[in-house]
Design a protein around this motif. Structure first.
Motif, PDB file in Angstrom:
ATOM      1  N   ALA A 108       0.902  -1.055   0.272  1.00  0.00           N
ATOM      2  CA  ALA A 108       0.186  -0.130   0.121  1.00  0.00           C
ATOM      3  C   ALA A 108       0.782   1.671   0.116  1.00  0.00           C
ATOM      4  N   PRO A 109       0.775   2.439  -0.502  1.00  0.00           N
ATOM      5  CA  PRO A 109       0.611   4.099  -0.818  1.00  0.00           C
ATOM      6  C   PRO A 109       1.523   4.418   0.812  1.00  0.00           C
ATOM      7  N   MET A 110       1.797   5.458   0.494  1.00  0.00           N
ATOM      8  CA  MET A 110       2.379   6.141   1.319  1.00  0.00           C
ATOM      9  C   MET A 110       0.505   6.685   1.835  1.00  0.00           C
ATOM     10  N   ALA A 111      -0.040   7.519   1.087  1.00  0.00           N
ATOM     11  CA  ALA A 111      -0.841   8.280   0.835  1.00  0.00           C
ATOM     12  C   ALA A 111      -1.792   7.579   0.285  1.00  0.00           C
ATOM     13  N   ALA A 112      -2.560   7.535   0.927  1.00  0.00           N
ATOM     14  CA  ALA A 112      -4.105   6.755   0.125  1.00  0.00           C
ATOM     15  C   ALA A 112      -5.418   7.773   0.026  1.00  0.00           C
ATOM     16  N   PRO A 113      -5.302   8.890  -1.175  1.00  0.00           N
ATOM     17  CA  PRO A 113      -6.970   9.837  -0.820  1.00  0.00           C
ATOM     18  C   PRO A 113      -8.000   9.103  -0.836  1.00  0.00           C
ATOM     19  N   VAL A 114      -8.449   7.661  -1.278  1.00  0.00           N
ATOM     20  CA  VAL A 114      -9.821   7.176  -1.019  1.00  0.00           C
ATOM     21  C   VAL A 114      -9.639   5.994  -0.997  1.00  0.00           C
ATOM     22  N   VAL A 115      -9.485   5.635   0.323  1.00  0.00           N
ATOM     23  CA  VAL A 115      -8.959   4.328   0.504  1.00  0.00           C
ATOM     24  C   VAL A 115      -9.260   2.616   0.089  1.00  0.00           C
ATOM     25  N   ASP A 116     -10.961   2.955  -0.222  1.00  0.00           N
ATOM     26  CA  ASP A 116     -11.523   1.941  -1.064  1.00  0.00           C
ATOM     27  C   ASP A 116     -10.357   1.861  -2.283  1.00  0.00           C
ATOM     28  N   ASP A 117     -10.255   2.604  -2.802  1.00  0.00           N
ATOM     29  CA  ASP A 117      -8.673   2.323  -3.950  1.00  0.00           C
ATOM     30  C   ASP A 117      -7.848   1.484  -4.402  1.00  0.00           C
ATOM     31  N   HIS A 133     -11.557   7.039   5.418  1.00  0.00           N
ATOM     32  CA  HIS A 133     -11.778   7.020   4.055  1.00  0.00           C
ATOM     33  C   HIS A 133     -10.649   6.945   3.651  1.00  0.00           C
ATOM     34  N   SER A 134      -9.621   8.152   4.231  1.00  0.00           N
ATOM     35  CA  SER A 134      -8.420   8.516   3.895  1.00  0.00           C
ATOM     36  C   SER A 134      -7.426   8.659   4.863  1.00  0.00           C
ATOM     37  N   TYR A 135      -6.041   8.125   4.208  1.00  0.00           N
ATOM     38  CA  TYR A 135      -5.146   7.833   5.053  1.00  0.00           C
ATOM     39  C   TYR A 135      -4.004   8.175   4.590  1.00  0.00           C
ATOM     40  N   LEU A 136      -3.224   8.782   4.887  1.00  0.00           N
ATOM     41  CA  LEU A 136      -1.810   8.433   5.082  1.00  0.00           C
ATOM     42  C   LEU A 136      -0.501   8.572   5.917  1.00  0.00           C
ATOM     43  N   THR A 137       0.541   7.266   6.109  1.00  0.00           N
ATOM     44  CA  THR A 137       1.639   6.900   7.177  1.00  0.00           C
ATOM     45  C   THR A 137       2.652   6.760   5.657  1.00  0.00           C
ATOM     46  N   GLN A 157     -13.409  11.779   5.771  1.00  0.00           N
ATOM     47  CA  GLN A 157     -14.087  11.515   3.738  1.00  0.00           C
ATOM     48  C   GLN A 157     -12.985  11.267   3.352  1.00  0.00           C
ATOM     49  N   PRO A 158     -13.240  11.304   1.644  1.00  0.00           N
ATOM     50  CA  PRO A 158     -12.292  10.680   0.904  1.00  0.00           C
ATOM     51  C   PRO A 158     -11.571  12.572   0.381  1.00  0.00           C
ATOM     52  N   ARG A 159     -10.093  11.826   0.146  1.00  0.00           N
ATOM     53  CA  ARG A 159      -9.130  13.799  -0.431  1.00  0.00           C
ATOM     54  C   ARG A 159      -9.105  13.281  -2.009  1.00  0.00           C
ATOM     55  N   GLY A 160      -8.136  14.394  -2.331  1.00  0.00           N
ATOM     56  CA  GLY A 160      -8.185  14.188  -3.818  1.00  0.00           C
ATOM     57  C   GLY A 160      -6.518  14.290  -3.435  1.00  0.00           C
ATOM     58  N   ALA A 161      -5.600  14.035  -4.423  1.00  0.00           N
ATOM     59  CA  ALA A 161      -4.083  14.327  -4.869  1.00  0.00           C
ATOM     60  C   ALA A 161      -3.387  15.338  -4.350  1.00  0.00           C
ATOM     61  N   GLU A 162      -4.040  16.079  -3.430  1.00  0.00           N
ATOM     62  CA  GLU A 162      -3.938  17.260  -2.884  1.00  0.00           C
ATOM     63  C   GLU A 162      -2.379  16.661  -1.702  1.00  0.00           C
ATOM     64  N   ALA A 164      -0.917  13.666  -1.314  1.00  0.00           N
ATOM     65  CA  ALA A 164       0.592  13.244  -1.653  1.00  0.00           C
ATOM     66  C   ALA A 164       1.564  14.661  -1.385  1.00  0.00           C
ATOM     67  N   ASP A 165       0.949  15.535  -1.844  1.00  0.00           N
ATOM     68  CA  ASP A 165       1.752  17.023  -1.921  1.00  0.00           C
ATOM     69  C   ASP A 165       2.023  17.225  -0.196  1.00  0.00           C
ATOM     70  N   ALA A 166       1.347  16.031   0.522  1.00  0.00           N
ATOM     71  CA  ALA A 166       1.108  16.866   1.995  1.00  0.00           C
ATOM     72  C   ALA A 166       2.438  15.406   2.132  1.00  0.00           C
ATOM     73  N   LEU A 167       2.978  14.747   1.649  1.00  0.00           N
ATOM     74  CA  LEU A 167       4.331  13.975   1.900  1.00  0.00           C
ATOM     75  C   LEU A 167       5.661  14.211   2.702  1.00  0.00           C
ATOM     76  N   PRO A 168       6.071  15.376   1.362  1.00  0.00           N
ATOM     77  CA  PRO A 168       7.348  16.152   2.140  1.00  0.00           C
ATOM     78  C   PRO A 168       7.289  16.368   3.597  1.00  0.00           C
ATOM     79  N   ALA A 169       6.296  17.728   3.961  1.00  0.00           N
ATOM     80  CA  ALA A 169       6.318  17.746   4.683  1.00  0.00           C
ATOM     81  C   ALA A 169       5.946  16.869   6.208  1.00  0.00           C
ATOM     82  N   VAL A 170       5.027  15.675   5.838  1.00  0.00           N
ATOM     83  CA  VAL A 170       5.014  15.101   6.429  1.00  0.00           C
ATOM     84  C   VAL A 170       6.801  14.082   7.065  1.00  0.00           C
ATOM     85  N   ARG A 171       7.143  13.618   5.873  1.00  0.00           N
ATOM     86  CA  ARG A 171       8.120  12.587   6.291  1.00  0.00           C
ATOM     87  C   ARG A 171       9.118  13.998   7.527  1.00  0.00           C
ATOM     88  N   LEU A 172       9.622  15.352   6.864  1.00  0.00           N
ATOM     89  CA  LEU A 172      10.765  16.218   7.279  1.00  0.00           C
ATOM     90  C   LEU A 172       9.518  16.063   8.816  1.00  0.00           C
TER      91      LEU A 172
END
Length: 757
Positions: A108-117, A133-137, A157-162, A164-172
């Protein structure tokens, strides 16, 4: 799903925050300054601050930090007490039953804007009942790459493609929390080891080093002795960086072999009164008794180098107690420095490319923690989104900016200073200004400060730094040229988290800088007085009994009149070449007094330096050098024999002779003999001593004589003191000799070429 630290800004027992702390009502509550313990006292608060910051910036209803303990997933911090998914501090799950495990397994990816996908996440939602319905780890790792846990977020709630854009800050954020958590884990392990120390064997069965029980007993005794008698002592902490990787890759037998190898290397550098102990797992300790701070630092460098030469990757920290100080503080300092070295190796590759920093020269090895401070400032600045971060120190009435992380040198530079009264730092320390000022232009006090009127600072986050005794040291701050209205009081927590570690590193830097300043002052005074003196000792031809040359020996004024301490201090301060050249200048000034050849000592580094050739020309001119021999010492390694040979080649064409000093005393001297094709091989006095009674010594001397004859070189035996030694050396075919039996050293101005043979 996840759990934080029970209650608003809750902190685990024994981890009370320092400085000011934001309570549930948002008010700043002053707390006591840090004590002398080096550690992170408010990790829970720092983690909560980081999670709240991420929630504010990227949304998602649930944010948490979880620690992996074996096969368990334990929540240690949450952004909110009332987590919509039931996360709470202390919640425990099986690691395999978590979304994080799916991500780390690669399904599974680090960012899942829609968990069901994401099928793996969708299945986990059904298993755990977590209605996200959305997940990031992202993984949270320690400085040695060890997986400590995960930083996770879940949305209703489900999220959009944005997302994944949060990943650099979260990883920092995860990287910074990983550094802090790893340090806290280390402190926990120390407590656990002390509590569970086995009372049985005094020796570790695997490595032959002393056991932890023996260490504790010896440490307590030395600590008490120091308090009574004021004797100095030091502590080295050695942590093997690659043991876990070796165990995982090659098996535990290979890991055990690595531990034994590390112990064998360390044992070679431990004196008869010192103690080497295995403190547990991959960590060793060395207790150095009646050792000066300089000696402790020197032994730390020697141990680090020796381990590296034997293929053992290790981080080494040193701490020293002088007088009746606290030996435990020296241990904490050594542990903190070891941890900083380990953290630096992990964090250095991730440094922003816009912030290149030159590597310190090899001679400045003790200042390695400097880069550790810089790396942490880079992380803090990026985390808070500020343009600059710095640490300062109060010196008299001025504040000096010790380390600066900034894309814009015009904003602030390391080494800058200004009157303390006109700074934000003074106002924050006096509680006239809050630790977080989102817009200085609308703040009644901040607006009056000069930097604000010049419009160079529009947002500020800063906390005071205190020494172990509670006295004010300086500040840790971040700045921005533009307002940052999203800043909140809790953003100061991350700075407070780093404060104790940074102060420990900065104080060690100060001590090293002060020590270097003393060495430079001593060398300045030595040079002003005409430099070191020179004594000459005759070299006698054993066939004729005549003095055919002399070796120049440096002589220093008291205190510390022996050459060894002078060169050791100069080496640690990065001034060894300067001292070498001072000695050479003094020796070369007496060349005319020696009818045969004059031998002078020089390190490989000095010979390669252009200053060496310039000095020869300045003192002896540009003509022939037939009466001069340079003895290459073995006290430092030669990384490039080609460069050394190239530096010597034009001088040898002018008649300079090359001698290898202390031949047979160590590996370096034997490499010199093979690589440099010397004109003279000087047999070390350790071989000459009682050579007539030592089969090994006699064999080594004979081998060197044979090598010299085959290569067209001559041999000189050093330190000859008895007629038995002399007769045996003559029988072996040694060409020349020097020592008290033949001719004692004499001050150069009064020296006469007379031998007693």
């Amino acid at each position: 799903m996840q759990e934080g630290a029970g209650g608003d800004d809750a902190v685990r027992p024994g981890s009370a925050p320092v400085g000011a702390h934001e309570g549930q009502d948002g008010a700043e509550r002053p707390l006591r300054p840090p004590s002398g313990a080096v550690g992170l006292r408010d990790f829970g608060a720092a983690a909560r601050t980081a999670l709240l910051d991420l929630q504010r910036r990227f949304g998602m209803e649930s944010w948490l930090l979880a620690r992996r303990r074996g096969e368990e997933y334990v929540v240690i911090a949450t952004a909110e007490d009332d987590d919509p998914f039931g996360a709470r501090v202390g919640l425990v799950r099986r690691w395999d039953d978590t979304f994080c495990a799916r991500m780390l397994q690669g399904s599974a990816p680090m960012a899942a804007p829609v968990v069901d996908d994401v099928p793996a996440y969708a299945r986990m939602r059904a298993v755990t009942g977590l209605d996200a319905h959305s997940y990031l780890t992202v993984p949270v790792e320690g400085p040695d790459g060890e997986l400590l846990g995960a930083l996770c977020a879940a949305g209703c709630q489900p999220r959009g493609a944005e997302l994944a854009d949060a990943l650099p800050a979260v990883r920092l954020q995860a990287g910074l929390l990983g550094l802090l958590l790893a340090y806290e884990v280390r402190l926990e392990r120390e407590v656990r080891r002390a509590e569970r120390a086995e009372a049985a064997a005094a020796t570790d069965a695997l490595t032959g080093a002393a056991s932890r029980r023996a260490w504790d007993a010896a440490f307590a005794a030395e600590d008490a002795r120091g308090r009574r008698h004021g004797t100095p002592a030091g502590v080295l902490v050695v942590d093997l960086d690659a043991l876990k990787a070796v165990n995982d890759r090659d098996g535990h037998d290979a890991g055990d072999a690595l531990l034994r190898r590390a112990a064998e290397v360390a044992r070679e550098l431990v004196g008869p009164g010192d103690l080497l102990a295995r403190l547990g797992g991959d960590e060793f300790g060395v207790l150095l008794v009646e050792r000066s701070r300089e000696d402790v630092e020197h032994r730390a460098r020697a141990l680090r180098d020796a381990l590296a030469e034997h293929g053992v990757e290790a981080s080494v920290g040193a701490g020293a107690r002088e007088g009746a100080g606290d030996l435990h503080a020296a241990w904490r300092s050594a542990d903190a420095r070891m941890f900083a070295e380990k953290a630096l190796r992990r964090s250095a590759p991730a440094r922003p490319p816009s912030l290149p920093r030159p590597r310190p020269p090899a001679a400045a090895a003790p200042a390695a923690p400097l880069s550790g401070v810089d790396a942490l400032l880079d992380l803090v600045r990026a985390q808070l989104g500020m343009e600059a971060a710095f640490v300062s120190r109060l010196e008299g009435e001025r504040v000096v900016y010790r380390h600066v992380s900034s894309d814009d040198p015009a904003l602030l530079r390391a080494g800058d200073s200004e009157p303390f009264d006109g700074t934000y730092c003074r106002r924050v320390a006096a509680r006239e200004v809050e630790e977080v000022v989102p817009d200085t232009a609308v703040h009644p006090v901040a607006a009056s400060i000069l930097a604000t009127r010049d419009d160079s600072i529009r947002a500020y986050v800063g906390v005071p730094l205190h020494r172990g005794d509670g006295s004010f040291y300086g500040s840790l701050c971040t700045l921005s040229r533009s307002p940052r209205r999203e800043l909140r009081a809790r953003d100061a927590e991350v700075l407070r988290s780093l404060g104790p570690v940074l102060v420990g590193l900065l104080q060690e830097e100060d001590r090293i800088a002060d020590s270097r300043a003393r060495v430079v002052a001593d060398l300045d005074a030595l040079e002003a007085s005409g430099g070191p003196g020179t004594a000459l000792q005759g070299v006698v031809d054993l066939a004729s009994g005549r003095v055919v040359g002399a070796e120049a020996l440096a002589r220093f004024p008291a205190p510390g009149s022996a050459p060894g301490p002078w060169f050791s201090r100069a080496e640690r301060a990065g001034e060894a070449e300067r001292l070498d050249l001072l000695c050479l200048r003094s020796a070369l000034g007496h060349a005319a007094r020696v009818a045969g050849h004059l031998s002078v000592n020089a390190s490989p580094r000095t010979v390669v330096s252009p200053a060496f050739g310039h000095l020869l020309e300045e003192v002896l001119g540009t003509g022939r050098l037939d009466g001069l021999a340079v003895e290459i010492t073995e006290h430092e390694p030669v990384d490039d024999y080609g460069a050394l040979a190239a530096a010597l080649a034009p001088l040898r064409e002018r008649g300079l002779k090359v001698a290898v000093d202390d031949a047979g005393a160590g590996f370096a001297s034997m490499r010199h003999v093979v690589q440099l094709a010397p004109d003279v091989v000087k047999i070390d006095m350790s071989i000459v001593r009682d050579v007539h009674r030592s089969c090994g010594g006699s064999a080594m001397a004979a081998a060197l004589v044979g090598f010299a004859r085959r290569t067209g070189a001559h041999t000189v035996a050093e330190g000859v003191e008895t007629t038995d030694e002399l007769d045996h050396l003559v029988g072996l075919g040694v060409d020349m000799a020097q020592g008290h039996l033949l001719a004692r050293p004499a001050p150069a101005p009064t020296w006469e070429p007379v031998a007693t043979l």
